[in-house]
Design an enzyme around this catalytic site. Structure first.
Site, PDB file in Angstrom:
ATOM      1  N   THR A 150       0.823  -1.227   0.000  1.00  0.00           N
ATOM      2  CA  THR A 150       0.000   0.000   0.000  1.00  0.00           C
ATOM      3  C   THR A 150       0.841   1.253   0.000  1.00  0.00           C
ATOM      4  O   THR A 150       0.445   2.271  -0.564  1.00  0.00           O
ATOM      5  CB  THR A 150      -0.913  -0.006   1.243  1.00  0.00           C
ATOM      6  OG1 THR A 150      -1.817  -1.088   1.098  1.00  0.00           O
ATOM      7  CG2 THR A 150      -1.671   1.280   1.412  1.00  0.00           C
ATOM      8  N   TYR A 172      -8.153   0.349  -3.212  1.00  0.00           N
ATOM      9  CA  TYR A 172      -7.115   0.958  -4.057  1.00  0.00           C
ATOM     10  C   TYR A 172      -6.269  -0.176  -4.643  1.00  0.00           C
ATOM     11  O   TYR A 172      -6.484  -1.356  -4.348  1.00  0.00           O
ATOM     12  CB  TYR A 172      -6.230   1.890  -3.220  1.00  0.00           C
ATOM     13  CG  TYR A 172      -5.685   1.219  -1.989  1.00  0.00           C
ATOM     14  CD1 TYR A 172      -6.330   1.352  -0.761  1.00  0.00           C
ATOM     15  CD2 TYR A 172      -4.565   0.383  -2.055  1.00  0.00           C
ATOM     16  CE1 TYR A 172      -5.876   0.689   0.360  1.00  0.00           C
ATOM     17  CE2 TYR A 172      -4.110  -0.294  -0.940  1.00  0.00           C
ATOM     18  CZ  TYR A 172      -4.761  -0.139   0.260  1.00  0.00           C
ATOM     19  OH  TYR A 172      -4.314  -0.800   1.366  1.00  0.00           O
ATOM     20  N   SER A 221       1.493  -7.682  -0.730  1.00  0.00           N
ATOM     21  CA  SER A 221       2.221  -8.637   0.120  1.00  0.00           C
ATOM     22  C   SER A 221       1.447  -9.905   0.443  1.00  0.00           C
ATOM     23  O   SER A 221       2.030 -10.866   0.956  1.00  0.00           O
ATOM     24  CB  SER A 221       2.680  -7.970   1.414  1.00  0.00           C
ATOM     25  OG  SER A 221       1.630  -7.884   2.350  1.00  0.00           O
ATOM     26  N   THR A 240       1.477  -4.396   4.155  1.00  0.00           N
ATOM     27  CA  THR A 240       1.341  -4.658   5.596  1.00  0.00           C
ATOM     28  C   THR A 240       0.748  -6.026   5.894  1.00  0.00           C
ATOM     29  O   THR A 240       0.867  -6.527   6.995  1.00  0.00           O
ATOM     30  CB  THR A 240       0.439  -3.593   6.247  1.00  0.00           C
ATOM     31  OG1 THR A 240      -0.862  -3.673   5.650  1.00  0.00           O
ATOM     32  CG2 THR A 240       1.029  -2.205   6.096  1.00  0.00           C
ATOM     33  N   ASP A 241       0.125  -6.672   4.921  1.00  0.00           N
ATOM     34  CA  ASP A 241      -0.557  -7.934   5.207  1.00  0.00           C
ATOM     35  C   ASP A 241       0.404  -9.021   5.683  1.00  0.00           C
ATOM     36  O   ASP A 241       0.021  -9.854   6.506  1.00  0.00           O
ATOM     37  CB  ASP A 241      -1.311  -8.435   3.966  1.00  0.00           C
ATOM     38  CG  ASP A 241      -2.536  -7.586   3.675  1.00  0.00           C
ATOM     39  OD1 ASP A 241      -3.193  -7.827   2.643  1.00  0.00           O
ATOM     40  OD2 ASP A 241      -2.810  -6.671   4.472  1.00  0.00           O
ATOM     41  N   LYS A 265      -0.069  -7.796  13.042  1.00  0.00           N
ATOM     42  CA  LYS A 265      -1.103  -6.866  12.569  1.00  0.00           C
ATOM     43  C   LYS A 265      -2.367  -7.142  13.375  1.00  0.00           C
ATOM     44  O   LYS A 265      -2.868  -8.256  13.379  1.00  0.00           O
ATOM     45  CB  LYS A 265      -1.340  -7.053  11.067  1.00  0.00           C
ATOM     46  CG  LYS A 265      -2.184  -5.958  10.428  1.00  0.00           C
ATOM     47  CD  LYS A 265      -2.239  -6.104   8.913  1.00  0.00           C
ATOM     48  CE  LYS A 265      -2.906  -4.895   8.263  1.00  0.00           C
ATOM     49  NZ  LYS A 265      -2.958  -4.997   6.784  1.00  0.00           N
ATOM     50  N   GLU A 296      -1.461 -29.364  27.012  1.00  0.00           N
ATOM     51  CA  GLU A 296      -2.726 -29.884  26.457  1.00  0.00           C
ATOM     52  C   GLU A 296      -2.542 -31.152  25.637  1.00  0.00           C
ATOM     53  O   GLU A 296      -3.479 -31.681  25.049  1.00  0.00           O
ATOM     54  CB  GLU A 296      -3.382 -28.804  25.584  1.00  0.00           C
ATOM     55  CG  GLU A 296      -3.928 -27.625  26.370  1.00  0.00           C
ATOM     56  CD  GLU A 296      -5.090 -28.030  27.281  1.00  0.00           C
ATOM     57  OE1 GLU A 296      -5.292 -27.361  28.309  1.00  0.00           O
ATOM     58  OE2 GLU A 296      -5.779 -29.032  26.963  1.00  0.00           O
TER      59      GLU A 296
HETATM   60  N1  DGL Z   1      -2.587  -5.800  -0.389  1.00  0.00           N
HETATM   61  C1  DGL Z   1      -2.105  -5.421   0.921  1.00  0.00           C
HETATM   62  C2  DGL Z   1      -0.588  -5.656   1.014  1.00  0.00           C
HETATM   63  O1  DGL Z   1       0.110  -5.426   0.026  1.00  0.00           O
HETATM   64  C3  DGL Z   1      -2.368  -3.976   1.210  1.00  0.00           C
HETATM   65  C4  DGL Z   1      -2.175  -3.676   2.648  1.00  0.00           C
HETATM   66  C5  DGL Z   1      -1.013  -2.713   2.893  1.00  0.00           C
HETATM   67  O2  DGL Z   1       0.077  -2.796   2.261  1.00  0.00           O
HETATM   68  O3  DGL Z   1      -1.199  -1.905   3.821  1.00  0.00           O
HETATM   69  O4  DGL Z   1      -0.136  -6.072   2.088  1.00  0.00           O
END
Ligand code: DGL
Length: 355
Positions: A38, A52, A85, A118-119, A191, A312
């Site tokens: 992003t 987006y 990502s 961020t993913d 996250k 467990e």
């Molecule tokens: N498609 C997600 C990624 O590339 C977008 C999320 C982001 O980068 O914040 O991880």
């Protein structure tokens, strides 16, 4: 008179150039490796913060959008890849890690910044935490709003990341993740929200510190071995062992687990309910997989806390490993790298206690 004025202007220019060169000499050299996400995303309007397109803007444009970078570091960029990502994979990780190790071995590189979606930042961060062979700073940065949005967070996050990667304070801290002025450890960050700016946290154990007024402030660091202190060397690796994750839930069944094993998984992470508990329906398949040599790690879907060995399940009897505090997606990374060294479950359990 004109000649005198001309030469005095030349002198001023020479002095300015010398001052700029002197300043540049005093600044750290930071390389930005761009992978997409992003932070490099674009939306149809300035208010598009969902829906987006990620991974559109190139690294030179990201750098040009933040002229302030020049005040804190000598920066240059490389476009290592351009992906969202969620599509990050083992081949991309190996390519990125090898490039980082080559660059950090150079005396004219003081730190690395990786721009990333961020993913899966938390996974790339832990993978690099285990395979980078240098104590120089490696900082991963992303954004929760695309570059085209009002109040896009990418530019300030990138500025903070370059500042951190060039700082002496970040040396020896392991791979770091910074967004939203906060500093997290690669081993522990996760996250926690699908869309907010403060999504990256280290729940319970806490941030390592903050960035404020163009300066990093550290208040703690991870006690686990990382980077140059781990035995994992990916220099000559061109693939990683297949390790898959089975998610635990009420009324689960062994269909997915059996399919992973049939497809050749060398390791299985079981993200169990609670303290890594196993539903009775999957225990026979897990023990059968173990008999075939598949290494089984009991993790938890809960995400925080220790998965207790022999808590467990009778791990000694079943010859299973437990993930300690690593969530399932991070346990998968450590098991993949562990399997490049050994299949001995006692050795592998020791790795989960140390890294
Ligand atoms: N498609 C997600 C990624 O590339 C977008 C999320 C982001 O980068 O914040 O991880």
């Amino acid at each position: 008179m004109l000649i005198k004025k001309f030469f005095s202007q030349i002198l001023v220019l020479v002095c300015l150039a010398a001052a700029a060169a002197a300043q540049a000499q005093n600044l750290p050299n930071v390389v930005i490796l761009a992978t997409g996400g992003t932070i490099a995303g674009t939306g149809a309007t300035t208010t598009t913060t969902v829906g987006y397109t990620a991974a559109k803007v190139g690294v030179d444009a990201l750098i040009a959008a933040v002229p302030e970078l020049k005040k804190v570091a000598n920066v240059r960029g490389e476009q290592t890849m351009q992906i969202a990502s969620e599509n990050m994979n083992n081949d991309a990780w190996l390519k990125l890690a090898k490039r980082i190790n080559v660059l950090l071995a150079q005396s004219d590189v003081d730190g690395i910044v990786i721009t990333h979606g961020t993913d899966t930042i938390e996974e790339t961060a832990y993978f690099l935490d285990l395979v980078v062979k240098s104590k120089k700073p490696v900082v991963i940065v992303g954004a929760m709003r695309p570059s085209t949005a009002i109040s896009a967070d990418g530019p300030i996050n990138l500025y903070n990341a370059v500042l951190l990667a060039g700082s002496k304070e970040a040396i020896g801290k392991g791979v770091l993740v910074t967004l939203n002025d906060q500093i997290n450890a690669g081993r522990e960050v996760t996250k926690t929200n699908t869309s907010t700016l403060d999504t990256f946290k280290t729940p319970e154990l806490g941030y390592l510190g903050y960035i404020q007024g163009s300066k990093p402030f550290f208040y703690r660091q991870s006690t686990r071995k990382n980077t140059a202190d781990t035995p994992f060397d990916i220099t000559n690796l061109d693939k990683l062992p297949q390790v898959d994750i089975v998610y635990g839930y009420a009324n689960m069944n062994p269909i997915a687990l059996n399919a992973f094993v049939a497809a050749g998984a060398q390791g299985i992470i079981h993200a169990g309910v609670g303290d890594g508990s196993l539903n009775n329906t999957v225990v026979p398949s897990l023990t059968e997989a173990r008999k075939k040599g598949v290494v089984i790690v009991r993790s938890s879907r809960v995400g925080q806390g220790i998965v207790a060995r022999n808590g467990e399940a009778d791990d000694d009897k079943l010859d299973f490993v437990v993930s300690d505090t690593l969530n399932a997606q991070k346990a998968r990374i450590l098991l993949m790298l562990a399997l490049t060294k050994t299949t001995d479950t006692k050795e592998i359990q020791k790795m989960f206690w140390e890294y």
